[in-house]
Structures are given as structure tokens and as C-alpha cells.
Design a protein around this motif. Structure first.
Motif, short mmCIF file in Angstrom:
data_model
loop_
_atom_site.label_atom_id
_atom_site.label_comp_id
_atom_site.label_asym_id
_atom_site.label_seq_id
_atom_site.Cartn_x
_atom_site.Cartn_y
_atom_site.Cartn_z
N SER A 9 0.80 -1.23 0.00
CA SER A 9 0.00 0.00 0.00
C SER A 9 0.83 1.27 0.00
O SER A 9 0.29 2.36 -0.19
N SER A 10 2.14 1.16 0.24
CA SER A 10 2.95 2.38 0.18
C SER A 10 4.41 2.02 0.01
O SER A 10 4.77 0.83 -0.03
N ILE A 14 8.10 0.97 -0.64
CA ILE A 14 8.77 0.00 -1.51
C ILE A 14 7.78 -0.97 -2.15
O ILE A 14 7.86 -1.28 -3.34
N ARG A 65 -3.22 -3.22 4.91
CA ARG A 65 -4.44 -2.85 5.63
C ARG A 65 -5.18 -1.72 4.93
O ARG A 65 -6.40 -1.68 4.90
N ASN A 66 -4.44 -0.80 4.38
CA ASN A 66 -5.06 0.41 3.84
C ASN A 66 -5.70 0.18 2.47
O ASN A 66 -5.06 0.28 1.42
N VAL A 107 6.76 -7.62 2.04
CA VAL A 107 7.32 -6.28 2.24
C VAL A 107 6.86 -5.67 3.55
O VAL A 107 7.51 -4.79 4.10
N SER A 108 5.72 -6.11 4.05
CA SER A 108 5.13 -5.46 5.22
C SER A 108 6.17 -5.28 6.31
O SER A 108 6.94 -6.20 6.61
N TYR A 133 13.27 -3.93 16.47
CA TYR A 133 13.31 -3.85 15.00
C TYR A 133 14.48 -4.67 14.47
O TYR A 133 14.33 -5.48 13.55
N LYS A 136 14.20 -8.07 12.07
CA LYS A 136 14.80 -8.21 10.74
C LYS A 136 15.87 -9.31 10.72
O LYS A 136 16.02 -10.01 9.72
N VAL A 174 15.63 4.19 2.30
CA VAL A 174 14.71 4.40 1.19
C VAL A 174 13.68 5.44 1.62
O VAL A 174 13.15 5.37 2.73
N THR A 234 10.70 6.61 2.31
CA THR A 234 9.30 6.20 2.48
C THR A 234 8.80 6.73 3.81
O THR A 234 9.56 7.30 4.60
N1 LIG Z 1 12.51 2.72 4.08
C1 LIG Z 1 13.67 2.25 4.46
O1 LIG Z 1 14.64 2.97 4.56
C2 LIG Z 1 13.81 0.80 4.75
C3 LIG Z 1 15.07 0.30 5.04
C4 LIG Z 1 15.22 -1.05 5.29
C5 LIG Z 1 14.12 -1.88 5.28
N2 LIG Z 1 12.89 -1.40 5.00
C6 LIG Z 1 11.77 -2.31 5.00
O2 LIG Z 1 11.05 -2.18 3.81
C7 LIG Z 1 9.73 -2.59 4.01
C8 LIG Z 1 8.78 -1.59 3.38
O3 LIG Z 1 8.82 -0.41 4.12
P1 LIG Z 1 8.68 1.02 3.48
O4 LIG Z 1 9.95 1.70 3.73
O5 LIG Z 1 8.19 0.95 2.13
O6 LIG Z 1 7.62 1.65 4.48
P2 LIG Z 1 6.08 1.98 4.32
O7 LIG Z 1 5.86 2.87 3.19
O8 LIG Z 1 5.65 2.43 5.66
O9 LIG Z 1 5.43 0.57 4.00
C9 LIG Z 1 5.17 -0.39 4.96
C10 LIG Z 1 4.20 -1.36 4.38
O10 LIG Z 1 3.91 -2.37 5.35
C11 LIG Z 1 2.54 -2.50 5.48
N3 LIG Z 1 2.14 -2.92 6.80
C12 LIG Z 1 2.47 -2.37 7.99
N4 LIG Z 1 1.82 -3.00 8.98
C13 LIG Z 1 1.06 -3.95 8.40
C14 LIG Z 1 0.13 -4.90 8.90
N5 LIG Z 1 -0.13 -5.03 10.21
N6 LIG Z 1 -0.50 -5.71 8.02
C15 LIG Z 1 -0.24 -5.60 6.70
N7 LIG Z 1 0.61 -4.73 6.20
C16 LIG Z 1 1.26 -3.90 7.03
C17 LIG Z 1 2.00 -1.13 5.18
O11 LIG Z 1 0.65 -1.21 4.76
P3 LIG Z 1 -0.64 -0.74 5.66
O12 LIG Z 1 -0.18 0.31 6.58
O13 LIG Z 1 -1.62 -0.31 4.64
O14 LIG Z 1 -1.06 -1.99 6.35
C18 LIG Z 1 2.90 -0.70 4.04
O15 LIG Z 1 2.38 -1.20 2.83
C19 LIG Z 1 9.56 -2.77 5.49
O16 LIG Z 1 9.64 -4.14 5.82
C20 LIG Z 1 10.76 -2.06 6.06
O17 LIG Z 1 11.14 -2.60 7.28
C21 LIG Z 1 12.72 -0.07 4.73
#
Ligand SMILES: NC(=O)c1ccc[n+]([C@@H]2O[C@H](COP(=O)([O-])OP(=O)(O)OC[C@H]3O[C@@H](n4cnc5c(N)ncnc54)[C@H](OP(=O)(O)O)[C@@H]3O)[C@@H](O)[C@H]2O)c1
Ligand SMILES: Cc1cc2nc3c(=O)[nH]c(=O)nc-3n(C[C@H](O)[C@H](O)[C@H](O)COP(=O)(O)OP(=O)(O)OC[C@H]3O[C@@H](n4cnc5c(N)ncnc54)[C@H](O)[C@@H]3O)c2cc1C
Lengths: 484, 262
Positions: free
Chosen positions: B25-26, B28, B48-49, B102-103, B167, B171, B200, B202
Motif C-alpha cells: 500500500s505504500s 517500496i 491494511r489500507n 514487504v510489510s 526492529y 529483521k 529508502v 518512504t
Molecule cells: N525505508 C527504508 O529505509 C527501509 C530500510 C530497510 C528496510 N525497509 C523495509 O522495507 C519494508 C517496506 O517499508 P517502506 O519503507 O516501504 O515503508 P512503508 O511505506 O511504511 O510501507 C510499509 C508497508 O507495510 C505494510 N504494513 C504495515 N503493517 C502492516 C500490517 N499489520 N499488516 C499488513 N501490512 C502492514 C503497510 O501497509 P498498511 O499500513 O496499509 O497496512 C505498508 O504497505 C519494510 O519491511 C521495512 O522494514 C525499509
């Protein structure tokens, strides 16, 4: 588009299985059930209806395309329902479960002097599968399709009804279910009239012809005097030699012609040998064929074969067992694996006498030009029948086995679309047991809109919840599947 | 009976790959949804969203001129619903070639904060949800003898640091779980890819960001993930230089690491 993941009781994960078609060109996941009792089928219909799953029927999985696949849904494999329910050696009437195979059938009746009047080119299929496809043999112009020897069948419809159908009882269902590819109901028992024979051998004559025109003429003119005719066609040569090949006619022996029928009718006299030329185990032959399954290899092989047929094998008359003649392909088990990881498709089209030569000639030349020639072509003679989704015409069929490889897929896709156009323009038809590429639009073009509507009306009546589905059904009868 | 969508039927001459993206939903996940759709995948989008998912699906379908994206609202902590939802998606898409998890949840925590609710949620979303979803995919792919599992872990998996113990552990747990899956499934023809993003841009990153160097866009991350999927890689860092950075960081001895404040 939103789909809510409604909390269905999951089907047991244990049932997940990878199912394939005969051509090894398609595979997919399904929840596989192998019932032994009709009650289990009824129960599954109920579960499917409650949870929104579809059910695809499957026999021995010998269809070349997607007729026995139902990806993502339930597949009911009926092979474990394989009892012979009744056999009368005086009348030649046999009643069987749907999972009884062609092999089981002849093994049971031959010694009493009875043979199935219609036999497909392999003995692996189940009778349920044969009835669902309404198979034909190398005698179709004379004997008609398999369905014409069904005295009666019973079927379970997805709406819960048990029906008994015959050519005079429930006739709409009789002519609808036979040939409907398992989409209207499940055959639960089948009663067949076998054919009286007086020897386990056929009187076979083999000769070669130099081009397609001669092959078609020979197949047509041989139809008066023979019980079976088949032409094996070489699609790899260039120019006017394209379509050259070998012909086989075969005739049942008359009473008295076989001095020892009891010998030739025994299964032991029929069973195919385990080795080829007394040396090479059959089971491994396909591995040796595999490296030669390319345009050059097949051209060389076919040319050698043709020259042999033109010389030492030319105008030869011999006795051959019924099994060896009818199930020639079973000589090399797993031969289809020689086609490699992309598998093969079979492209079989049925054309009226008047247009057949020009259309087939054009099709073979086009395939050759594109570098996608068939490695085996088979010509048969047919006649029309009264079944709803009939594939037969008063004319010929040409079945082309074509290798699928990743690299050649796009070209092959384009070629097939063009071949379909030629066939449709020539007033031709196709056969669901072989097909894997038609679109819904092409299907309604050759079947005619009226037939398609009748079929859909029958479907709505037998299966109001649309429980019986296969990939073939969705592909060929869902209008959104227009361009592939 | 809920209406099943009609997806194009595969033929021997034309097959459409299918991917399930959990957390689409958002960020990555959303970028990857667009990327895979562009590459011809039919995609099942979960999170969820629902509103966000709908609008992503709409964009994808609009661009494609056909229905290529399907939406399944879902909270990964509803573990009990996962087997049936997986089955529903398989029923709808007919096949699944790749599952991408990805969640992720990451909450800012203070350096002396130990709040179980936050920690638990991170572990549930990042690890338990992944175990529940990847297990479903593992069974299917093992039976099929083909398939690809992708898990979005993090550079944060490589060391436990002062900033966010739960966290880090979630991971690290995910990375280890993916490694074990890889060892189980490679012999069955299944590829398991571990993705370790650095920074990233986000929502999750912005809510937690302390650093501001080397930040890449979600699209860039999605492209890297797709490349790795195509090449059937086992692990990538994105951007790639994090591999060397983490090599160093992994070797910093504890006696020093204990004194650091990042
Ligand atoms: N951004 C970074 O710098 C970075 C670095 C390393 C790793 N990551 C990892 O990359 C992944 C994606 O994160 P992002 O950076 O793209 O952040 P984000 O935009 O906040 O995306 C997080 C995603 O996880 C979903 N999510 C969260 N809680 C959930 C639940 N209870 N049930 C189902 N879906 C759920 C959210 O959807 P809903 O809220 O709609 O449920 C959203 O689609 C994550 O695993 C994060 O740990 C990110
Ligand atoms: C080498 C080879 C040669 C062949 N030669 C010929 C030939 O000469 N002539 C010819 O006509 N065909 C031929 N075929 C095709 C074959 O005869 C048909 O595909 C036949 O239907 C296969 O039967 P099966 O039991 O394997 O059925 P499957 O392939 O498993 O299923 C075929 C269809 O039957 C349905 N079905 C199965 N059981 C039932 C049931 N109990 N009730 C209702 N529907 C059911 C399925 O849903 C499916 O649509 C050949 C195939 C091969 C592999």
C-alpha cells in the motif's frame, strides 16, 4: 477491483499438487482429489459450492492442452473409479466405471472376440475421458465417434441430479454431455456396444506417396475398401515434396481368415514388446530421441524414413496385431518428453473435402517458411456426427505435433493465429482434446453462435453455480479471453 | 460464493507470471507493484489500507488497459486468516510465481525506552507475519518445483544496535528465516531472495530517519529488487554499496560497538 478474502475453510494443503498436460507444455497447481465413490463427488460439489471453488474433471490426463487442468481450483481425478461392472461375452455389451482405461477394456473383452469399434491412438485414456472428448479412431469416416457406441451412460450433474441418458432417453443431455469436455456433468458409468472380431490381427497394407496431394487422394479413395486408413506425413521437406509420407490401411479379418483366432486374440499376442528390435529397452528410447528433436534432426530422420518406406517398405502387406496398429505411439513410452522442456502442442484441424488440400498445403508451407515445421503430421478421414460440440466434418483432419521452445514461442504464437485463420476461412473445425491455443472468439466462429448458446443454456441448466470448470472452458467459453 | 475475477488463461505460447505482494500500500511495496506490473505480472496487492491499495491498482490497471492488479485488504497479524486468504488468491490468480513479503513496521523508540506494545508489533508484522505468509508460499512452490520467495529485510538485520532492539531482532529473525527457507527450497527449484535496503525515502524511513545520506527512492529500490528477482539472486543490499558498509560494520568488535551510539 476488490476481492475480499472471505474466510473459507481452506482446502487441505496436503492436496496441493502440480498437474500437467500430456504435451508437458502447461502445468499448474490444483487441489487434487481421487474419489472412489460417487458420494465423495457429491460431497465435493457441495464444498465447492459453499466456498466458491471450481472443480475440473480429469481422467488419465492424456489431453494435449488444458482440458484436464483447473489451475488454482479442485481437480477430481477419476482413475480410481475403475471397476468393470458388467460384461456379456454373448452380446458384447460392457458396463464400466468412468476410470476404466482403454487398455483395461480391450484386455477384458478381446479374448471373447470383442474390440472397441473406436480406439484413440493410445490405450492410456479413461473411458470417461474418451466420452468427454468423444474420441475418434483411424476409422472415423466409417465408424463415427466413440459416442455412437454408447448404449447408455449415467452422470452426476453439478446441480445434484443423477441422470441416465441414451440415444433415446434424455437425448439433449446425451448429445450434449458426450463431447462436452467434462463441463456439464460427471460420467459415473458407461455402457458400450463392442464390435465382434474374428482375429487379433489386422490385414495391413503400407506404401509411400510423394506429396500431400497424393496422400489426401489416397486416404479418400481408400475409404471404400478399408476399415482403417491413416497417413503419416513429413512436414519438413522443401517445395513440392512437402507432405510426402506413408499410408497404412488395415482391415479386420473375416471369420475363418485367421486359422487360430484363439491364439491371436489372447492378450499375450497383443502386448507390445518391452524392447525395440529386441535390444533397446523401450522405456529409455525417448532419451535418445531428444537430441535429434530439432529442425535438422527431424528432417534427416524423416527423410531416411521416407526413403526406406519408398523402397524396402513400399507396397508391403502384412498382419499386425490390433494393439500394435491402433496404439503405435505407445511403442515408445514417454515419447513426448523427447520434445524437451517446453513440451509440444498438437495442432489438429478438420477440413471439408473441398477446401482441405489448398488449406493444408498453405499451412504446411507457411510453417516451413517460418522455421516452425511440425515434426509429425497425421492425416485421417472423417464424417460429421450429431453431438453438440462435434469436431468432425465430412473431410480430413491433419494433426501436427509442434515443438514449443522459449525462444520460438512468439513466432509460434503468430503462426498459430494465422493457421487458425486459414482453417476458419476454409470452413474447418478444431478438437478440444488436442487444442491449447484457441480463443473464445475462434471457438464461437467454428461452432457457430447458436451451438455456443445451446451449450451455455445446457450449462446453466446442469450447473447453475458454474462449479465444473477447466482452463480450457475458461479459455474457450469466456468472452474476456479474446486475444492471447 | 464471491465473484472470482477472470484472469487471462495461460497457453503454452503465452503465460502471465503472477506475484503476491504483502505490504503493497505504500513505499517500496507500492513501487514494486508498479514495477512488476510493468514487467507483465498480474499482481495481488495486500495491506491494511484499502483506499491506498485501490488507487494503486487503479493506476496499474489504467496504464495496462486491462485488469492486472487485484486488491485484498489484510492485516498480517490476523494469522488465522492467512491460509484461507492464500487459497483465495490462488483460486483467483490460478497460479502464483512469486511471493514478496514487504510489510514492515518500525516505530521510533527512545534510547532507554522498552515498550512492549511497540516491540511486539514490530516483531509481529516484520517476523511472525512473514513466517505465516512465506510458509504458505513455501508449500506451494515446493510442490510445484518452481517459484520465487522474496523477503524485504534490512541492513538493520546485520547488527543489534542501541537504536531499536526489537526492529533489529525482527529483521535478523526474518533474514535467518529466509536463509533457512533457501536451504530447504533450493533443492526443489525455488529461489529465495533476501533484500536488505539501506535508506529508502518512504513513510517508515521518514518517521525514523536520523541519517540523510545515501537515501534512494522507492522506485530505485523496486528496480533493484526486480533485477535481483530476474537473476534469481539470493541476497542483495540496495543500494549495493551497503554490502561493503555492512561488511565493515559486522566486523566491528563488540568492545567498540558497545560504546557507539548509532
Ligand atoms: N525505508 C527504508 O529505509 C527501509 C530500510 C530497510 C528496510 N525497509 C523495509 O522495507 C519494508 C517496506 O517499508 P517502506 O519503507 O516501504 O515503508 P512503508 O511505506 O511504511 O510501507 C510499509 C508497508 O507495510 C505494510 N504494513 C504495515 N503493517 C502492516 C500490517 N499489520 N499488516 C499488513 N501490512 C502492514 C503497510 O501497509 P498498511 O499500513 O496499509 O497496512 C505498508 O504497505 C519494510 O519491511 C521495512 O522494514 C525499509
Ligand atoms: C498419444 C496420443 C494419441 C491420441 N490419439 C487420439 C486419437 O487418435 N483420437 C482421438 O480422438 N483422441 C486421441 N488422443 C486424445 C485422447 O484420446 C483424449 O484426450 C482423451 O480424452 C484422453 O482421455 P483421458 O482419460 O486421458 O482424459 P483427460 O485428458 O484426463 O481428460 C479429458 C477430458 O475429459 C474430461 N473427463 C475426464 N473424465 C470424465 C468423466 N468421468 N466425466 C466427464 N468428463 C470427464 C476432462 O474434464 C477433460 O475435459 C490422443 C492422445 C494421446 C496422448
Amino acid at each position: 477491483m476488490t476481492l475480499n478474502g472471505d474466510a473459507v475453510i481452506p482446502l487441505p494443503t496436503d492436496r496441493l499438487a502440480r498437474l500437467e498436460n500430456f504435451g508437458h507444455s502447461l502445468s499448474g497447481p490444483a487441489y487434487l482429489y481421487r474419489p472412489t465413490e460417487i458420494e465423495q463427488i457429491e460431497e465435493l460439489f457441495e464444498i465447492a459450492r459453499r466456498h466458491g471453488f471450481s472443480i475440473g474433471l480429469r481422467g488419465a490426463g492424456r489431453s494435449y492442452g488444458d482440458a484436464a487442468l483447473n489451475n488454482g481450483g479442485v481437480v477430481l481425478d477419476l482413475q480410481r473409479m475403475h471397476r468393470i461392472l458388467d460384461w456379456n461375452p454373448q452380446t458384447g455389451i460392457i458396463k464400466v466405471d468412468p476410470g476404466v482405461t482403454i487398455e483395461q477394456l480391450w484386455m477384458h473383452t478381446l479374448e471373447d472376440g470383442w474390440w472397441s469399434p473406436v480406439m484413440p491412438g493410445t490405450m492410456a485414456p479413461t473411458l470417461g475421458g474418451c466420452l468427454a472428448s468423444n474420441v475418434h479412431g483411424k476409422n472415423n469416416w466409417k465408424a463415427g465417434p466413440f459416442g455412437e457406441y454408447v448404449l447408455e451412460f449415467s452422470a452426476l450433474l453439478p446441480n445434484g441430479e443423477h441422470v441416465v441418458c441414451s440415444p433415446t432417453k434424455n437425448t439433449e443431455l446425451f448429445f450434449g454431455l458426450i463431447g462436452c469436455m467434462g463441463i456439464l456433468g460427471v460420467f459415473t458409468s458407461i455402457t458400450l456396444q463392442m464390435k465382434r472380431i474374428y482375429s487379433g490381427n489386422l490385414d495391413v497394407f503400407a506404401w509411400a506417396e510423394p506429396n500431400l496431394k497424393h496422400i489426401l487422394d489416397a486416404v479418400d479413395s481408400g475409404k471404400e475398401d478399408n476399415d482403417y486408413i491413416v497417413g503419416w506425413v513429413d512436414c519438413t521437406p522443401r517445395g513440392s515434396r512437402i507432405g510426402r509420407g506413408q499410408l497404412h490401411t488395415a482391415n479386420y479379418l473375416a471369420p475363418g481368415d485367421d486359422p487360430s483366432p484363439l491364439q491371436s486374440l489372447r492378450s499375450e499376442s497383443q502386448i507390445l514388446p518391452d524392447t525395440i528390435l529386441g535390444l533397446v529397452p523401450k522405456a529409455i528410447v525417448w532419451r535418445f530421441m531428444r537430441p535429434a528433436m530439432n529442425n535438422m534432426g527431424v528432417w534427416a530422420g524423416n527423410t531416411a524414413k521416407y526413403l526406406a518406406n519408398r523402397t524396402i517398405g513400399h507396397k508391403k502387406r502384412y498382419l499386425q496385431s490390433l494393439v500394435a496398429f491402433n496404439f503405435l505411439l505407445d511403442y515408445v513410452p514417454n515419447w513426448e518428453r523427447a520434445y524437451g522442456s517446453g513440451g509440444l502442442i498438437q495442432y489438429q484441424s478438420f477440413l471439408p473435402i473441398a477446401t482441405a488440400y489448398d488449406a493444408y498445403n498453405e499451412m504446411l508451407k507457411l510453417s516451413k517458411r517460418r522455421g516452425l515445421p511440425s515434426y509429425l503430421g497425421v492425416v485421417k478421414r472423417h464424417r460429421p456426427d450429431k453431438f453438440l460440440l462435434s469436431h468432425a466434418v465430412d473431410g480430413f483432419s491433419l494433426a501436427l505435433d509442434i515443438k514449443v521452445s522459449k525462444r520460438k514461442r512468439p513466432g509460434l504464437r503468430k503462426l498459430i493465429r494465422e493457421l487458425n485463420k486459414i482453417v476458419l476461412q476454409a470452413g474447418g473445425r478444431f478438437y478440444f482434446a488436442k487444442d491449447s491455443t484457441l480463443t473464445a472468439q475462434e471457438v464461437s466462429e467454428y461452432l457457430g453462435e447458436e451451438t455456443v448458446n445451446n451449450f451455455k443454456a445446457l450449462k446453466a441448466r446442469c450447473d447453475p453455480h458454474n462449479l465444473l470448470q477447466t482452463d480450457l472452458f475458461r479459455r474457450c467459453f469466456t468472452s474476456s479471453n479474446s486475444e492471447q | 460464493m464471491s465473484a472470482t475475477p477472470s484472469v487471462p488463461v495461460d497457453t503454452p505460447l503465452l503465460t502471465r507470471p503472477r506475484a503476491v505482494i504483502v505490504g503493497a500500500s505504500s513505499g517500496i511495496g507500492a513501487a514494486l507493484a508498479h514495477k512488476l506490473a510493468q514487467e507483465g505480472y498480474l499482481v495481488a496487492l495486500l495491506a491494511r489500507n484499502q483506499d491506498n491499495l485501490e488507487s494503486i491498482a487503479q493506476q496499474i490497471n489504467h496504464t495496462a488497459g486491462e485488469t492486472q492488479a487485484f486488491v485484498y485488504p489484510h492485516d498480517v497479524t490476523d494469522y488465522d486468516l492467512i491460509p484461507s486468504l492464500f487459497q483465495t488468491i490462488l483460486r483467483d490468480l490460478k497460479k502464483i510465481d512469486a511471493l514478496v513479503y514487504v510489510s514492515g513496521a518500525q516505530f521510533p523508540v527512545g534510547i532507554s525506552e522498552f515498550e512492549f506494545e511497540k516491540d511486539r508489533n514490530m516483531l509481529e508484522v516484520n517476523l511472525l507475519g512473514a513466517v505465516a505468509w512465506l510458509g504458505q508460499a513455501a508449500v506451494l512452490f515446493e510442490r510445484m518445483g518452481v517459484g520465487q520467495i522474496v523477503g524485504i529485510s534490512s541492513v538493520a538485520a546485520d547488527r543489534g544496535r542501541v537504536g531499536n532492539p526489537a526492529y533489529n531482532s525482527s529483521k535478523a529473525g526474518l533474514s535467518t528465516y529466509l536463509e533457512a527457507l533457501r536451504n530447504r527450497l533450493t533443492r526443489h527449484g525455488v529461489n529465495v531472495l533476501t533484500v536488505k535496503p539501506g535508506f529508502v525515502d518512504t513513510k517508515l524511513f521518514r518517521e525514523n530517519a536520523k541519517a540523510s545520506f545515501g537515501v534512494i527512492s522507492p522506485e530505485k529500490a523496486a528496480n533493484a529488487i526486480w533485477r535481483a528477482m530476474r537473476k534469481r539472486k539470493q541476497q542483495i543490499y540496495t543500494p549495493g554499496w551497503w554490502r561493503w558498509m555492512m561488511l565493515v560494520i559486522r566486523h566491528v568488535p563488540s568492545i567498540i560497538f558497545r560504546r557507539l551510539s548509532f
